[in-house]
Design a protein around this motif. Structure first.
Motif, short mmCIF file in Angstrom:
data_model
loop_
_atom_site.label_atom_id
_atom_site.label_comp_id
_atom_site.label_asym_id
_atom_site.label_seq_id
_atom_site.Cartn_x
_atom_site.Cartn_y
_atom_site.Cartn_z
N LEU A 12 37.20 27.16 41.06
CA LEU A 12 37.55 28.92 40.81
C LEU A 12 36.20 29.15 40.24
O LEU A 12 35.77 30.30 40.50
CB LEU A 12 38.67 29.06 39.90
CG LEU A 12 40.02 28.18 40.36
CD1 LEU A 12 41.10 28.70 39.32
CD2 LEU A 12 40.54 29.27 41.51
N ALA A 13 35.60 28.55 39.34
CA ALA A 13 34.22 29.20 38.64
C ALA A 13 32.88 29.15 39.64
O ALA A 13 32.52 29.97 39.64
CB ALA A 13 34.04 27.77 37.58
N ARG A 14 33.12 28.05 40.67
CA ARG A 14 32.04 28.27 41.49
C ARG A 14 32.12 29.71 42.42
O ARG A 14 31.27 30.39 42.92
CB ARG A 14 32.21 27.01 42.62
CG ARG A 14 31.64 25.91 41.95
CD ARG A 14 31.07 24.84 43.06
NE ARG A 14 32.26 24.31 43.63
CZ ARG A 14 32.92 23.31 43.28
NH1 ARG A 14 32.70 22.69 42.01
NH2 ARG A 14 34.09 22.77 43.61
N ARG A 15 33.57 29.83 42.93
CA ARG A 15 33.77 30.99 43.62
C ARG A 15 33.73 32.37 43.03
O ARG A 15 32.91 33.18 43.66
CB ARG A 15 35.20 30.93 44.03
CG ARG A 15 35.84 32.17 45.13
CD ARG A 15 37.30 32.55 44.66
NE ARG A 15 37.23 33.31 43.13
CZ ARG A 15 38.40 33.01 42.26
NH1 ARG A 15 39.46 32.67 42.69
NH2 ARG A 15 38.15 33.60 41.04
N SER A 16 33.82 32.16 41.85
CA SER A 16 33.53 33.77 40.80
C SER A 16 32.11 33.77 40.77
O SER A 16 31.71 35.13 40.79
CB SER A 16 34.22 33.30 39.70
OG SER A 16 35.64 33.42 39.59
N ARG A 17 31.39 32.69 40.59
CA ARG A 17 30.06 32.94 40.53
C ARG A 17 29.15 33.45 41.64
O ARG A 17 28.23 34.44 41.53
CB ARG A 17 29.33 31.70 39.97
CG ARG A 17 29.76 31.31 38.69
CD ARG A 17 28.68 30.15 38.25
NE ARG A 17 29.20 29.56 36.94
CZ ARG A 17 29.78 28.45 36.67
NH1 ARG A 17 29.98 27.61 38.07
NH2 ARG A 17 30.28 27.94 35.81
N LEU A 18 29.78 33.01 42.67
CA LEU A 18 29.32 33.59 44.09
C LEU A 18 29.42 34.96 44.09
O LEU A 18 28.69 35.80 44.60
CB LEU A 18 29.92 32.90 45.33
CG LEU A 18 29.34 31.34 45.51
CD1 LEU A 18 30.38 30.80 46.40
CD2 LEU A 18 27.96 31.38 45.80
N ARG A 19 30.71 35.45 43.85
CA ARG A 19 30.96 36.96 43.73
C ARG A 19 30.20 37.81 42.79
O ARG A 19 29.80 38.86 43.00
CB ARG A 19 32.47 36.83 43.67
CG ARG A 19 33.67 36.47 44.49
CD ARG A 19 33.48 37.14 45.94
NE ARG A 19 34.16 36.61 46.80
CZ ARG A 19 34.41 37.08 48.13
NH1 ARG A 19 33.57 37.68 48.57
NH2 ARG A 19 35.44 36.70 48.57
N GLY A 20 30.13 37.10 41.51
CA GLY A 20 29.38 37.85 40.52
C GLY A 20 27.80 38.02 40.90
O GLY A 20 27.36 39.18 40.43
N ALA A 21 27.21 37.21 41.64
CA ALA A 21 26.05 37.30 42.06
C ALA A 21 25.95 38.44 43.04
O ALA A 21 24.66 38.99 43.15
CB ALA A 21 25.32 35.83 42.82
N LEU A 22 26.85 39.16 43.49
CA LEU A 22 26.67 40.36 44.51
C LEU A 22 27.23 41.64 43.73
O LEU A 22 27.18 42.68 44.62
CB LEU A 22 27.68 40.00 45.66
CG LEU A 22 27.20 38.67 46.64
CD1 LEU A 22 28.39 38.77 47.74
CD2 LEU A 22 25.97 38.86 47.08
#
Length: 393
Positions: free
Chosen positions: A169-179
């Motif tokens: 979940l943390a990896r997915r959220s960071r990918l989104r946050g970077a955008l």
């Protein structure tokens, strides 16, 4: 009752904003929201201001945006503050008491001063005794850790298995946050390291927890007819549920401590009021993730997966970047920080930009309906707010 629409939303950039005051952050978010809606400060009929800082009152918003003499209310309801403020504004618009309402939230978490910082973090009264005194100053991650450990014991899951789901979940959220331009990690390649960092409260690691960042967010809320007459894109509030607990775990053996009945009840009421029959009709959801452990447990409370199946669902990719139902497309609190006064407003802002096609590179295709779930408090004393929105474009 009139249909309620969100016609504008804006968020300040999250982060450690040491050189800006609460007023600066409110100006950044508030003026951008007013400009998007095409209204001036004098067009606002009433305003609701979310902030848990003890020393801040309603005048802070008025002073920042120079709104003039109008009804204004400060709301403070732990992590649900921003969502609570929105619901109160929506009810005023629905009843006809206001045609154009402003909702704004702000929090200074990095340099607010020792007294305000401690006071706003306390779940129980400073004069508490007994177990309340023991629990009073525990970090939010500690509460979630206790829930996760109880959850694992109830469903035969090891802390390692739960931790693997939290990592995903943390990896997915960071990918989104970077955008996401208002995220603290906007533009960072891959959204930070894959390493979740040191253990904070097993199975939670540092990278599983939302940081204490500064930020503000604002919404302009109107009647749907107002938005339609002006030909502007908007998001319609279809229904909501708001529920507060009463420390049931202290007096009832039925309380399992593996989820939040408040969130379950609020979700059921929101879906019923909206006339939505199940998650198949929903394209997008923003879930309050003070830690990704809270998000994990919320999947079951919201009825997205059966009890005991959240970990398996996450590891199977049910809530990943390629899933049909997209979760926390702005990176959530994990990437914007826990800002009690503003977090709920930020969640609604993300639903708004997705429903109106304004989300930029993270825009989802064919988003028709979005659900926003916000939680404040814990241990049977939570307030949960669940709102259902659809595109009005």
């Amino acid at each position: 009752m009139r249909r309620v629409a969100v016609v504008a939303a804006s968020c300040s950039r999250a982060g450690a904003r040491y050189t800006e005051s609460q007023e600066d952050l409110l100006v950044e978010a508030g003026l951008a929201a007013l400009a998007m809606a095409g209204v001036e400060p004098e067009d606002i009929d009433a305003a609701w201001f979310g902030c848990t800082t003890v020393s801040a009152n309603h005048a802070l918003l008025n002073f920042s945006l120079k709104l003039g003499y109008l009804p204004m209310t400060k709301v403070s309801n732990a992590g649900a503050t921003g969502a609570d403020a929105f619901i109160r504004a929506a009810l005023a618009v629905a009843s006809g008491e206001a045609d154009v309402a402003l909702v704004a939230g702000v929090e200074k978490r990095t340099d607010a001063g020792l007294a305000d910082g401690l006071e706003s973090d306390r779940v129980f009264s400073p004069a508490a005794t007994g177990i309340e005194a023991m629990l009073r100053d525990l970090h939010p991650a500690t509460f979630t850790s206790l829930y996760l450990r109880r959850y694992g014991a109830a469903f035969g899951l090891s802390l390692e298995e739960i931790g693997e789901a939290l990592d995903a979940l943390a990896r997915r959220s960071r990918l989104r946050g970077a955008l996401t331009p208002w995220s603290a990690i906007y533009g960072l390649e891959a959204g930070y390291s894959e390493d979740a960092g040191p253990v904070v409260a097993p199975p939670l690691r540092l990278g599983h927890c939302a940081p204490a960042f500064d930020g503000a967010a604002a919404l302009v809320v109107t009647a749907e007819a107002w938005a339609r007459q002006r030909g502007m894109p908007y998001a319609v509030l279809e229904g909501f549920g708001m529920v507060s607990g009463a420390l049931e775990g202290r007096y009832s053996r039925r309380y399992a401590y593996v989820g939040l009945p408040e969130l379950r009840t609020a979700a059921a009421r929101a879906f019923s009021e909206a006339g939505v029959d199940g998650w198949e009709a929903v394209d997008h959801v923003q879930i309050f993730d003070r830690t990704v452990g809270d998000e994990l447990l919320a999947y079951e409370d919201l009825g997205l997966v059966p009890e005991g199946r959240a970990v398996a669902a996450v590891l199977d990719g049910m809530f990943g970047v390629e899933a049909r139902l997209q979760v926390n497309t702005d990176g959530g609190l994990l990437c914007s920080g826990f800002q009690a006064g503003a977090s709920g407003v930020r969640q609604i802002a993300e639903a708004f930009v997705q429903l109106t096609g304004r989300a930029g590179p993270r825009q989802l295709p064919h988003v028709r309906r979005s659900v926003v779930a916000t939680v404040g408090g814990t241990l049977g004393a939570a307030t949960a707010v669940v709102s259902v929105f659809r595109s009005g474009a």
